[in-house]
Every structure is written in C-alpha cells, then in structure tokens.
Scaffold this motif. Structure first.
Motif, mmCIF file in Angstrom:
data_model
loop_
_atom_site.group_PDB
_atom_site.id
_atom_site.type_symbol
_atom_site.label_atom_id
_atom_site.label_comp_id
_atom_site.label_asym_id
_atom_site.label_seq_id
_atom_site.Cartn_x
_atom_site.Cartn_y
_atom_site.Cartn_z
ATOM 1 N N GLU A 181 -6.233 16.628 -0.539
ATOM 2 C CA GLU A 181 -6.359 17.001 0.907
ATOM 3 C C GLU A 181 -7.801 16.144 1.391
ATOM 4 N N SER A 182 -9.195 15.990 0.568
ATOM 5 C CA SER A 182 -10.138 15.073 1.578
ATOM 6 C C SER A 182 -9.936 13.447 2.057
ATOM 7 N N THR A 183 -9.349 13.443 1.232
ATOM 8 C CA THR A 183 -8.995 11.611 1.681
ATOM 9 C C THR A 183 -8.303 11.189 2.027
ATOM 10 N N ARG A 184 -6.927 12.209 2.363
ATOM 11 C CA ARG A 184 -5.382 11.914 2.820
ATOM 12 C C ARG A 184 -4.449 11.333 1.745
ATOM 13 N N THR A 185 -5.060 11.422 -0.081
ATOM 14 C CA THR A 185 -3.950 10.082 -0.466
ATOM 15 C C THR A 185 -2.996 10.830 -1.459
ATOM 16 N N PHE A 186 -1.313 10.412 -0.357
ATOM 17 C CA PHE A 186 -0.738 10.787 -1.012
ATOM 18 C C PHE A 186 0.359 10.203 -2.083
ATOM 19 N N PHE A 187 0.616 11.234 -2.679
ATOM 20 C CA PHE A 187 0.768 10.654 -4.152
ATOM 21 C C PHE A 187 2.603 10.357 -3.998
ATOM 22 N N CYS A 188 2.908 9.619 -3.831
ATOM 23 C CA CYS A 188 4.229 9.716 -2.816
ATOM 24 C C CYS A 188 5.318 8.590 -4.443
ATOM 25 N N GLY A 189 4.593 8.814 -5.547
ATOM 26 C CA GLY A 189 6.083 8.814 -6.801
ATOM 27 C C GLY A 189 6.835 7.283 -6.453
ATOM 28 N N ASP A 190 8.428 7.821 -6.418
ATOM 29 C CA ASP A 190 9.322 6.590 -6.487
ATOM 30 C C ASP A 190 9.687 5.650 -5.135
ATOM 31 N N LEU A 191 8.964 6.772 -4.098
ATOM 32 C CA LEU A 191 8.953 6.321 -2.260
ATOM 33 C C LEU A 191 8.036 4.977 -2.451
ATOM 34 N N PHE A 192 8.418 4.332 -1.232
ATOM 35 C CA PHE A 192 7.944 3.006 -1.008
ATOM 36 C C PHE A 192 7.719 1.881 -2.057
ATOM 37 N N THR A 193 9.198 1.961 -3.644
ATOM 38 C CA THR A 193 9.264 0.934 -4.288
ATOM 39 C C THR A 193 9.204 -0.223 -3.639
ATOM 40 N N GLN A 194 7.959 -0.856 -4.297
ATOM 41 C CA GLN A 194 7.760 -2.313 -4.075
ATOM 42 C C GLN A 194 8.161 -3.477 -5.371
ATOM 43 N N PRO A 195 9.110 -4.246 -4.721
ATOM 44 C CA PRO A 195 9.502 -5.475 -6.129
ATOM 45 C C PRO A 195 7.971 -6.429 -6.472
ATOM 46 N N GLY A 196 7.533 -6.582 -7.207
ATOM 47 C CA GLY A 196 6.415 -7.631 -7.843
ATOM 48 C C GLY A 196 5.932 -6.893 -8.666
ATOM 49 N N SER A 197 4.816 -8.037 -8.963
ATOM 50 C CA SER A 197 3.389 -6.557 -9.644
ATOM 51 C C SER A 197 2.742 -6.086 -9.491
ATOM 52 N N GLY A 198 2.649 -6.167 -7.815
ATOM 53 C CA GLY A 198 1.805 -5.506 -7.249
ATOM 54 C C GLY A 198 0.144 -5.345 -7.409
ATOM 55 N N GLU A 199 0.066 -7.405 -7.017
ATOM 56 C CA GLU A 199 -0.863 -7.590 -7.524
ATOM 57 C C GLU A 199 -2.505 -6.672 -6.881
ATOM 58 N N ALA A 200 -1.985 -7.006 -5.584
ATOM 59 C CA ALA A 200 -3.422 -6.376 -4.526
ATOM 60 C C ALA A 200 -2.910 -4.378 -4.921
ATOM 61 N N ALA A 201 -4.073 -3.927 -5.390
ATOM 62 C CA ALA A 201 -4.211 -2.560 -5.694
ATOM 63 C C ALA A 201 -3.884 -2.028 -4.260
ATOM 64 N N LEU A 202 -4.316 -2.761 -3.717
ATOM 65 C CA LEU A 202 -3.946 -1.385 -2.346
ATOM 66 C C LEU A 202 -4.077 -2.611 -0.853
ATOM 67 N N THR A 203 -3.251 -2.391 0.024
ATOM 68 C CA THR A 203 -2.708 -3.366 1.083
ATOM 69 C C THR A 203 -2.430 -2.311 2.221
ATOM 70 N N GLU A 204 -3.161 -3.245 3.798
ATOM 71 C CA GLU A 204 -2.756 -2.792 5.241
ATOM 72 C C GLU A 204 -1.269 -3.196 5.229
ATOM 73 N N ALA A 205 -0.436 -4.133 5.151
ATOM 74 C CA ALA A 205 0.759 -5.057 5.211
ATOM 75 C C ALA A 205 1.759 -4.417 4.794
ATOM 76 N N ASP A 206 3.604 -4.755 5.538
ATOM 77 C CA ASP A 206 4.166 -3.948 5.181
ATOM 78 C C ASP A 206 4.576 -4.067 4.241
ATOM 79 N N ILE A 207 4.637 -2.722 4.227
ATOM 80 C CA ILE A 207 5.278 -2.531 2.353
ATOM 81 C C ILE A 207 7.310 -1.527 3.123
ATOM 82 N N LEU A 208 7.334 -1.054 3.719
ATOM 83 C CA LEU A 208 8.455 -1.066 3.803
ATOM 84 C C LEU A 208 10.255 -1.665 4.207
#
Length: 243
Positions: free
Chosen positions: A155-182
């Motif tokens: 609630e306080s950080t509005r962090t959504f634990f979204c599971g398999d939604l927005f699953t991306q290929p690759g190793s996920g090198e960027a821990a946090l991104t603002e680039a397009d993931i859709l």
C-alpha cells in the motif's frame, strides 16, 4: 549486488524495503530467461515467490545477504506452480515462524496438503500488516492463469506484485526500468499464450489498474516504474483483442 557469481543471482532494492532477487537462466533452446522473487523487509518479513526447488540454494543465499533466513514470517505465492512455491517446504524448514501465504482457493485445493505448515489464507481485499508495510490481496481467478490465482499490492509504495503479468524474455539485467515492457512481454506471450482468457480477464485487469500501482514487481524480467494504471489497461486491451 551479485550474491552468487556462478549463477549470477543478484539482489536490488526496487522500492523502500522491497528487494528483487533475480537469477538468470538459459532455456533448453539457449534463450535467456529469469526468475525473480521479492522480499519485503519489515517486522514480519514476506517473501513472494520461492523460485523453483532447484534454485533454493542460490535464492536462500541471496536472502541471507539482506536478513537472516529464520526471520521470514510469510512465504507467499500467486498460484500453485514450481516457480511460485517449488521450494516452499525448504523455506518453512529453515524459518520456524514462517507460514505459506495464499488465497483461500489455493489453500483449499493445494496448500493445506502440499505445505508442511498450515497456510494463512487471504480473502479478496484483505490487508496484511507487516509493520511499516501493508499488503493487500486481490483474487484474480484465471488471470493470467489458474483458478486459485491472486496478486498483492504493497500500500505505501504502491508496489504491485504482479506475478506472471508482463513476463519478459531475457535475463532481466535491469532490476528496475522505466522502458516499455508491454511490447516485449506481449511478443513473448503470444506464441505460447499462457493467459486463460476468462470472461472476467479484462474486468480483473481494469480493477487492478484502479489501484494505481507505481512499481510493478514482475516475476520474470525487470521490475517497472511508472503509470501502472495505464499499463494494466493497455494489457487488458492487448489480451482482449488477441484472444
């Protein structure tokens, strides 16, 4: 911070007191993929997703760099699948106060039997206070898949634990991104389409959008920061039009 040089497992804080544990892997066809778990550090620490059982050594090692494993209080899962809860019992064995955390359907059909300790079964909309952080549970049956599926929002950080939604290929090198993931997540989804496409899928995604998440804690790939409401509505449209 890399916590295991052989596996490449690493830990990064993506929101205040919320850490992504990431392990890159190679799929059988040689493509890169990743498994993420999320650790909420608080009076009653929560781990969301355990990772597959074979990753328990490196995931538990990574957690140990942030807090003592025996402090874990909740081990959460969205639905019953190896990467969600494959090492559930290993974590329960090492953390004497820990209990599984899941929805009421998951508790009824699976976790009351599979887990070595009785689960805390969350009702739709229920709030769990960990200390400074508070986690709200949302039943999301068949979104993206599995009858028992549910997701959580801090609630306080509005962090959504979204599971398999927005699953991306690759190793996920960027821990946090603002680039397009859709776009990359939709390109990955379409060939094997793992969404259930239930009649309520669009309504469920739009309900989640109304919660106005600011950070999406994706299970595979990078976490994302931005206008989560808009992105979830875009996903609802993409899934509906491609079904």
């Amino acid at each position: 911070m890399i916590t295991n040089s052989q596996s490449g497992t690493n830990v990064h804080e993506i929101a205040e007191g919320i850490y992504r544990i990431n392990t890159p892997i190679r799929l059988p066809d040689g493509a890169r993929f990743s498994f993420n778990q999320y650790l909420v550090v608080d009076e009653d620490p929560l781990l969301f997703h355990t990772g597959p059982r074979k990753l328990f050594p490196v995931v538990s090692e990574a957690i140990g760099h942030v807090l003592p494993l025996e402090r874990l209080r909740y081990v959460g899962l969205s639905h019953v699948e190896a990467d969600e809860c494959g090492s559930m019992n290993e974590f329960l064995a090492i953390a004497p106060r820990a209990v599984p955390l899941c929805g009421q359907i998951a508790a009824m059909v699976s976790m009351n039997d599979l887990a070595d300790r009785a689960p805390r079964a969350m009702a739709d909309g229920e709030l769990l206070v960990l200390g400074r952080h508070a986690m709200r549970w949302f039943d999301t049956p068949h979104v993206p898949h599995a009858w028992e599926c549910g997701l959580m929002m801090e609630e306080s950080t509005r962090t959504f634990f979204c599971g398999d939604l927005f699953t991306q290929p690759g190793s996920g090198e960027a821990a946090l991104t603002e680039a397009d993931i859709l776009a990359p997540s939709e390109a990955f989804r379409r060939p094997m389409d793992y969404f259930a496409h239930a009649p309520s899928t669009s309504a469920t995604l739009n309900r989640l959008a109304s919660e106005e998440p600011k950070t999406l804690a994706c299970m595979h790939g990078s976490a994302w920061r931005g206008d989560g409401s808009s992105l979830l509505r875009e996903l609802a449209h993409a899934v509906t039009t491609s079904a």
